[in-house]
Design a protein around this motif. Structure first.
Motif, PDB file in Angstrom:
ATOM      1  N   SER A 112     -26.703 -23.949 -14.562  1.00 13.35           N
ATOM      2  CA  SER A 112     -26.391 -24.689 -13.539  1.00 13.35           C
ATOM      3  C   SER A 112     -27.103 -26.013 -13.203  1.00 13.35           C
ATOM      4  O   SER A 112     -26.966 -27.103 -12.611  1.00 13.35           O
ATOM      5  CB  SER A 112     -24.911 -25.494 -13.863  1.00 13.35           C
ATOM      6  N   CYS A 113     -28.386 -25.103 -11.820  1.00 12.75           N
ATOM      7  CA  CYS A 113     -28.911 -25.580 -11.203  1.00 12.75           C
ATOM      8  C   CYS A 113     -29.998 -26.423 -11.828  1.00 12.75           C
ATOM      9  O   CYS A 113     -30.909 -27.211 -10.778  1.00 12.75           O
ATOM     10  CB  CYS A 113     -28.867 -24.784  -9.809  1.00 12.75           C
ATOM     11  N   ILE A 114     -31.035 -26.022 -12.775  1.00 13.74           N
ATOM     12  CA  ILE A 114     -31.637 -25.930 -13.744  1.00 13.74           C
ATOM     13  C   ILE A 114     -31.954 -28.016 -13.596  1.00 13.74           C
ATOM     14  O   ILE A 114     -31.194 -28.307 -14.202  1.00 13.74           O
ATOM     15  CB  ILE A 114     -32.364 -25.530 -15.165  1.00 13.74           C
ATOM     16  N   GLY A 115     -33.433 -28.756 -13.795  1.00 15.54           N
ATOM     17  CA  GLY A 115     -33.230 -29.886 -13.333  1.00 15.54           C
ATOM     18  C   GLY A 115     -34.753 -29.897 -14.399  1.00 15.54           C
ATOM     19  O   GLY A 115     -35.502 -29.183 -14.633  1.00 15.54           O
ATOM     20  N   GLY A 116     -35.021 -30.826 -14.632  1.00 17.15           N
ATOM     21  CA  GLY A 116     -36.475 -31.808 -15.200  1.00 17.15           C
ATOM     22  C   GLY A 116     -37.404 -31.534 -14.194  1.00 17.15           C
ATOM     23  O   GLY A 116     -37.735 -31.166 -12.546  1.00 17.15           O
ATOM     24  N   PRO A 117     -38.664 -31.743 -14.662  1.00 16.67           N
ATOM     25  CA  PRO A 117     -40.183 -31.540 -13.569  1.00 16.67           C
ATOM     26  C   PRO A 117     -39.954 -33.240 -12.926  1.00 16.67           C
ATOM     27  O   PRO A 117     -40.853 -32.853 -11.520  1.00 16.67           O
ATOM     28  CB  PRO A 117     -40.695 -32.019 -14.778  1.00 16.67           C
ATOM     29  N   TYR A 118     -38.937 -34.160 -12.801  1.00 21.73           N
ATOM     30  CA  TYR A 118     -39.405 -34.912 -11.968  1.00 21.73           C
ATOM     31  C   TYR A 118     -38.468 -36.118 -11.737  1.00 21.73           C
ATOM     32  O   TYR A 118     -37.356 -36.752 -11.310  1.00 21.73           O
ATOM     33  CB  TYR A 118     -40.255 -36.378 -13.110  1.00 21.73           C
ATOM     34  N   ASP A 119     -36.955 -34.810 -11.791  1.00 24.47           N
ATOM     35  CA  ASP A 119     -35.038 -35.161 -11.054  1.00 24.47           C
ATOM     36  C   ASP A 119     -34.727 -35.282  -9.913  1.00 24.47           C
ATOM     37  O   ASP A 119     -36.372 -34.369  -9.498  1.00 24.47           O
ATOM     38  CB  ASP A 119     -34.510 -34.893 -11.900  1.00 24.47           C
ATOM     39  N   ASP A 120     -34.566 -35.623  -9.474  1.00 28.43           N
ATOM     40  CA  ASP A 120     -33.819 -35.642  -8.130  1.00 28.43           C
ATOM     41  C   ASP A 120     -33.259 -34.747  -7.919  1.00 28.43           C
ATOM     42  O   ASP A 120     -32.618 -33.651  -8.698  1.00 28.43           O
ATOM     43  CB  ASP A 120     -32.837 -37.055  -7.258  1.00 28.43           C
ATOM     44  N   ILE A 121     -34.201 -33.845  -6.193  1.00 25.28           N
ATOM     45  CA  ILE A 121     -33.277 -32.576  -5.885  1.00 25.28           C
ATOM     46  C   ILE A 121     -32.394 -33.311  -4.911  1.00 25.28           C
ATOM     47  O   ILE A 121     -32.293 -33.855  -4.498  1.00 25.28           O
ATOM     48  CB  ILE A 121     -34.260 -31.692  -5.049  1.00 25.28           C
ATOM     49  N   GLU A 122     -31.213 -32.816  -4.724  1.00 22.29           N
ATOM     50  CA  GLU A 122     -29.688 -33.573  -3.913  1.00 22.29           C
ATOM     51  C   GLU A 122     -29.681 -32.817  -2.595  1.00 22.29           C
ATOM     52  O   GLU A 122     -29.821 -31.347  -2.948  1.00 22.29           O
ATOM     53  CB  GLU A 122     -28.463 -33.002  -4.948  1.00 22.29           C
ATOM     54  N   LYS A 123     -29.403 -33.346  -2.247  1.00 20.58           N
ATOM     55  CA  LYS A 123     -29.362 -32.933  -0.683  1.00 20.58           C
ATOM     56  C   LYS A 123     -27.210 -32.673  -0.379  1.00 20.58           C
ATOM     57  O   LYS A 123     -27.268 -33.038  -0.029  1.00 20.58           O
ATOM     58  CB  LYS A 123     -29.834 -32.949   0.138  1.00 20.58           C
ATOM     59  N   PRO A 124     -26.997 -31.412  -0.597  1.00 30.69           N
ATOM     60  CA  PRO A 124     -25.585 -31.019  -0.288  1.00 30.69           C
ATOM     61  C   PRO A 124     -24.908 -31.589   1.538  1.00 30.69           C
ATOM     62  O   PRO A 124     -25.799 -31.381   1.694  1.00 30.69           O
ATOM     63  CB  PRO A 124     -25.054 -30.163  -0.824  1.00 30.69           C
ATOM     64  N   ALA A 125     -23.880 -32.589   0.223  1.00 26.39           N
ATOM     65  CA  ALA A 125     -23.761 -33.096   1.997  1.00 26.39           C
ATOM     66  C   ALA A 125     -23.215 -31.973   3.138  1.00 26.39           C
ATOM     67  O   ALA A 125     -23.149 -31.461   3.950  1.00 26.39           O
ATOM     68  CB  ALA A 125     -22.547 -33.386   1.746  1.00 26.39           C
ATOM     69  N   VAL A 126     -22.869 -30.232   2.719  1.00 21.71           N
ATOM     70  CA  VAL A 126     -22.201 -29.054   3.257  1.00 21.71           C
ATOM     71  C   VAL A 126     -23.356 -28.547   3.719  1.00 21.71           C
ATOM     72  O   VAL A 126     -23.282 -27.110   3.606  1.00 21.71           O
ATOM     73  CB  VAL A 126     -21.535 -28.302   1.883  1.00 21.71           C
ATOM     74  N   SER A 127     -24.420 -28.823   3.088  1.00 19.76           N
ATOM     75  CA  SER A 127     -26.316 -28.316   3.753  1.00 19.76           C
ATOM     76  C   SER A 127     -27.056 -28.944   4.458  1.00 19.76           C
ATOM     77  O   SER A 127     -27.389 -30.059   4.012  1.00 19.76           O
ATOM     78  CB  SER A 127     -26.241 -27.350   2.407  1.00 19.76           C
ATOM     79  N   ASP A 128     -27.201 -28.656   5.571  1.00 19.34           N
ATOM     80  CA  ASP A 128     -28.454 -29.081   6.510  1.00 19.34           C
ATOM     81  C   ASP A 128     -30.046 -27.624   6.702  1.00 19.34           C
ATOM     82  O   ASP A 128     -30.469 -28.687   7.185  1.00 19.34           O
ATOM     83  CB  ASP A 128     -28.156 -29.135   8.049  1.00 19.34           C
ATOM     84  N   GLN A 129     -29.406 -27.028   4.925  1.00 15.97           N
ATOM     85  CA  GLN A 129     -30.711 -26.308   5.569  1.00 15.97           C
ATOM     86  C   GLN A 129     -31.763 -25.817   4.297  1.00 15.97           C
ATOM     87  O   GLN A 129     -31.966 -25.165   3.440  1.00 15.97           O
ATOM     88  CB  GLN A 129     -30.388 -25.228   6.651  1.00 15.97           C
ATOM     89  N   VAL A 130     -31.555 -27.037   3.496  1.00 15.40           N
ATOM     90  CA  VAL A 130     -32.085 -27.006   2.043  1.00 15.40           C
ATOM     91  C   VAL A 130     -33.936 -27.374   2.345  1.00 15.40           C
ATOM     92  O   VAL A 130     -34.671 -27.598   2.921  1.00 15.40           O
ATOM     93  CB  VAL A 130     -32.114 -28.905   1.371  1.00 15.40           C
ATOM     94  N   ASP A 131     -34.705 -25.840   1.231  1.00 14.42           N
ATOM     95  CA  ASP A 131     -35.363 -25.543   1.828  1.00 14.42           C
ATOM     96  C   ASP A 131     -36.101 -25.571   0.179  1.00 14.42           C
ATOM     97  O   ASP A 131     -35.280 -25.471  -1.089  1.00 14.42           O
ATOM     98  CB  ASP A 131     -35.540 -24.383   2.317  1.00 14.42           C
ATOM     99  N   TYR A 132     -38.162 -25.878  -0.058  1.00  8.35           N
ATOM    100  CA  TYR A 132     -38.346 -25.621  -1.238  1.00  8.35           C
ATOM    101  C   TYR A 132     -38.979 -23.556  -1.122  1.00  8.35           C
ATOM    102  O   TYR A 132     -39.112 -23.739   0.043  1.00  8.35           O
ATOM    103  CB  TYR A 132     -40.200 -26.282  -1.052  1.00  8.35           C
ATOM    104  N   GLU A 133     -39.176 -23.404  -2.555  1.00  7.79           N
ATOM    105  CA  GLU A 133     -40.420 -22.547  -2.773  1.00  7.79           C
ATOM    106  C   GLU A 133     -41.299 -22.806  -3.883  1.00  7.79           C
ATOM    107  O   GLU A 133     -39.668 -22.871  -5.762  1.00  7.79           O
ATOM    108  CB  GLU A 133     -38.977 -20.928  -2.671  1.00  7.79           C
ATOM    109  N   LYS A 266     -34.943 -33.000   3.637  1.00  7.33           N
ATOM    110  CA  LYS A 266     -34.214 -34.771   3.705  1.00  7.33           C
ATOM    111  C   LYS A 266     -34.111 -35.093   2.932  1.00  7.33           C
ATOM    112  O   LYS A 266     -35.539 -35.494   2.266  1.00  7.33           O
ATOM    113  CB  LYS A 266     -33.716 -34.774   5.308  1.00  7.33           C
ATOM    114  N   PRO A 267     -33.252 -36.345   2.362  1.00  2.32           N
ATOM    115  CA  PRO A 267     -33.733 -37.830   1.923  1.00  2.32           C
ATOM    116  C   PRO A 267     -34.866 -38.420   2.217  1.00  2.32           C
ATOM    117  O   PRO A 267     -34.716 -38.131   3.308  1.00  2.32           O
ATOM    118  CB  PRO A 267     -32.171 -38.045   1.943  1.00  2.32           C
TER     119      PRO A 267
END
Length: 288
Positions: A112-133, A266-267
């Protein structure tokens, strides 16, 4: 030429063949062609021969800029990732108290986490440590079990770019990292599926991550600790791999949590991931 999932003006998702900066509808070019990339892979050699035979003159080409590209495989049975699988990333992991693995360390990313190549990434309100890989994604091409290492390439359908987006605070608070790897939108993939036959050596590909134009990661798949063929041989001892299953093969050094000081997403940030020969994906971060 890659195969893509695309739509026009909000219409149905179709399969298309990429020719440079143009795409043609495979359903128009070859009536009865599978309507999804997963179905194309499952159809085997017959569908592959039909795909190879399609030329740009077989249907009306559309500019890529005029269509929306979708996740190539939005509904795999399995989406698996391997942890700390580049030597340089393993070393930065040691600074965070993690051990360089002696054995392959796999985790689930919920599909359910899968998104498209140019879709937005959501920063959830419950996490302040969203990272890329940035990671090379291997897509399985045929049903297989107990695959010998020297036959592993024969079961690969193709390759994509994937961002194994990680909510580090959720990841590190639990012995299993699945929740921290599985927030909605935290698996953008694409921009299309490049077939295995198009890549000379999947272990000679350069990967890069840019955040707001700043280069954060640069590595090469030649530096995998456990290479792609080892990964397939290992996993297939445990489970049957099926067409469309996605294996995220590891990320090089430079993730945000390991920087000094850490730099999380961050947003309004824009994250661009590139792999030579496979194209790029680019996603804006938005508040959930």
């Amino acid at each position: 030429m890659p195969i893509a999932a695309f739509s026009v003006n909000g219409g149905p998702i179709r399969t298309g063949k990429i020719f440079g900066d143009q795409i043609i509808d495979l359903g128009e070019a070859s009536p009865g062609f599978p309507t999804s990339i997963k179905a194309f892979l499952a159809a085997g050699d017959d569908a592959l021969q039909r795909f190879r035979a399609v030329t740009i003159d077989d249907a009306t080409p559309l500019p890529l800029a005029s269509v929306r590209l979708h996740a190539p495989v939005p509904d795999p049975e399995k989406f698996l990732g391997i942890g700390l699988n580049y030597a340089d990333h393993g070393k930065e992991g040691e600074k965070l108290g993690l051990e360089i693995p002696k054995h392959q360390k796999w985790f689930n990313k919920q599909v359910s986490c899968i998104g498209g190549p140019y879709d937005d990434i959501e920063k959830p309100a419950v996490s302040d440590q969203v990272d890329y890989e940035v990671e090379l994604a291997v897509v399985i091409g045929r049903t297989c079990r107990n695959v010998p290492r020297d036959e592993a390439r024969s079961v690969i359908g193709g390759y994509m770019v994937v961002n194994d987006v990680s909510a580090r605070d959720w990841q590190f608070r639990s012995p299993t990292v699945t929740l921290g790897k599985s927030f909605d939108t935290h698996g953008p993939t694409g921009p299309w599926l490049t077939l295995d036959e198009e890549i000379d050596d999947p272990h000679k590909l350069t990967l890069r991550t840019y955040v707001n134009g700043e280069l954060r990661q640069q590595g090469n798949t030649g530096n995998l600790i456990f290479d792609i063929y080892d990964q397939i041989a290992h996993l297939s001892q445990v489970m049957t791999l099926k067409p469309g299953d996605i294996l995220a093969t590891g990320t090089p050094a430079g993730v945000g949590v390991a920087l000094d000081p850490p730099q999380f997403l961050k947003p309004h940030d824009v994250v661009r991931l590139e792999i030579d020969g496979l194209g790029h994906i680019e996603n804006k971060v938005v508040a959930a």
